[in-house]
Design an enzyme around this catalytic site. Structure first.
Site, PDB file in Angstrom:
ATOM      1  N   ASP A 100     -11.457  -3.605   2.679  1.00 19.66           N
ATOM      2  CA  ASP A 100     -11.564  -4.961   2.119  1.00 19.66           C
ATOM      3  C   ASP A 100     -10.159  -5.432   1.752  1.00 19.66           C
ATOM      4  OD1 ASP A 100     -12.543  -7.334   1.136  1.00 19.66           O
ATOM      5  OD2 ASP A 100     -13.447  -6.480  -0.664  1.00 19.66           O
ATOM      6  N   GLU A 155      -6.552   3.053 -15.240  1.00 15.37           N
ATOM      7  CA  GLU A 155      -5.257   2.875 -15.895  1.00 15.37           C
ATOM      8  C   GLU A 155      -4.821   1.413 -15.779  1.00 15.37           C
ATOM      9  OE1 GLU A 155      -1.509   4.192 -14.145  1.00 15.37           O
ATOM     10  OE2 GLU A 155      -2.604   4.795 -12.332  1.00 15.37           O
ATOM     11  N   TRP A 156      -4.121   0.934 -16.774  1.00 14.91           N
ATOM     12  CA  TRP A 156      -3.572  -0.420 -16.744  1.00 14.91           C
ATOM     13  C   TRP A 156      -2.238  -0.390 -16.006  1.00 14.91           C
ATOM     14  CZ3 TRP A 156      -5.215  -5.217 -17.883  1.00 14.91           C
ATOM     15  CH2 TRP A 156      -4.250  -6.231 -17.896  1.00 14.91           C
ATOM     16  N   ILE A 157      -2.062  -1.312 -15.069  1.00 13.21           N
ATOM     17  CA  ILE A 157      -0.820  -1.399 -14.295  1.00 13.21           C
ATOM     18  C   ILE A 157      -0.193  -2.759 -14.545  1.00 13.21           C
ATOM     19  CG2 ILE A 157       0.189  -1.373 -11.984  1.00 13.21           C
ATOM     20  CD1 ILE A 157      -2.285   0.385 -11.191  1.00 13.21           C
TER      21      ILE A 157
END
Length: 288
Positions: A196, A93-95
């Site tokens: 990470d 999904e684009w955030i």
């Protein structure tokens, strides 16, 4: 590098939607990264070499799922993952990114502490994954000292020594550290780690909601994640205060940051060489 026709065709079939545009975005050294606009929505897509990095995106999906299952902190929804030819791709999904401020930093610290309450019977994970572009072994171990030595330090030290980035004395110094390690900290139950957690691997949405991205998960000592937050900046006092208010770190944690950061620094030695070998030696000298 342009997106191949094979990938575009696969994506259009998988999403059942025509691609309107693909725009490059910053995505690190390993993957090509793009904003994908379709008739349905905007998405984030990463593409890399299936031959060079087999299973990388499968591992990322597994890591995102493990974090999501804690119900503690958000991760991007996985939309589609696939392979075509010698290319792998992952669509998320684009955030829309927002501002990092005192409130969002507190949320991030609190929610990370909540995630670290997720535990397991052993240290490790049920699958290996990647740390950057390097293979990361997650074979289960009964204690953190053994896991940190055998699954984190030793593989990276061997690789660095084989490349000539570390010398025989460096290897000897690590041998001395192995003997001392169990006495340098207090064992805690395994915590789910992002693995990470530097400043580039979280984002704050336009609504102020923290998200974790690009995980290298395992169950380990939670100080490991905290240590990584100090390597390259991006985390402020509000973050650490909120974390400690929710899940107090054990006394002396600040003095152990350089100990746990030996691993990500060794990864950087193997990826980039140069000054990182000196940082490894400097950190090691604090404990040996």
């Amino acid at each position: 590098m342009a997106v191949s026709a094979g990938v575009i065709n696969d994506i259009e079939l998988g999403l059942n939607a025509k691609i309107k545009s693909i725009s490059p975005v910053a995505g690190g050294d390993i993957n090509q990264a793009y904003r994908l606009q379709t008739a349905l929505d905007r998405f984030f897509i990463k593409i890399n070499s299936l031959h060079k990095f087999p299973g990388m995106f499968e591992s990322e999906v597994e890591g995102l799922a493990a974090i999501s299952k804690t119900n503690a902190i958000a991760v991007p929804n996985v939309i589609l993952r696939g392979d075509t030819g010698d290319e792998s791709y992952l669509i998320l999904e684009w955030i829309d990114a927002g501002q990092i401020n005192n409130v969002s930093s507190k949320k991030l610290g609190y929610q990370l502490a909540q995630m670290h309450r997720a535990t397991s019977a052993q240290f490790g994970f049920d699958a290996d994954n990647y740390m950057g572009s390097l293979h990361q072994s997650n074979r289960p171990r009964d204690n953190w000292a053994q896991f940190f030595i055998e699954e984190r330090l030793q593989p990276m030290i061997k690789m660095a020594a084989d490349k000539g980035e570390l010398n025989k004395n460096d290897v000897h110094q690590f041998d001395l550290l192995y003997k001392k390690l169990p006495g340098l900290f207090t064992e805690e139950p395994p915590a789910l780690l992002h693995g990470d957690l530097w400043g580039g691997n979280y984002l704050i949405s336009s609504e102020g909601k923290p998200y974790l991205i690009d995980p290298a998960v395992s169950y380990g000592n939670r100080e490991f994640d905290i240590a990584m937050t100090t390597l390259f900046g991006g985390f402020d006092r509000a973050f650490y205060e909120a974390y400690n208010n929710e899940f107090q770190l054990l006394p002396g944690w600040q003095q152990r940051l350089k100990l746990w950061n030996l691993y990500p620094l060794l990864v950087h030695v193997n990826l980039f060489g140069g000054m990182y070998a000196k940082q490894v030696r400097d950190n090691l000298s604090v404990f040996v």
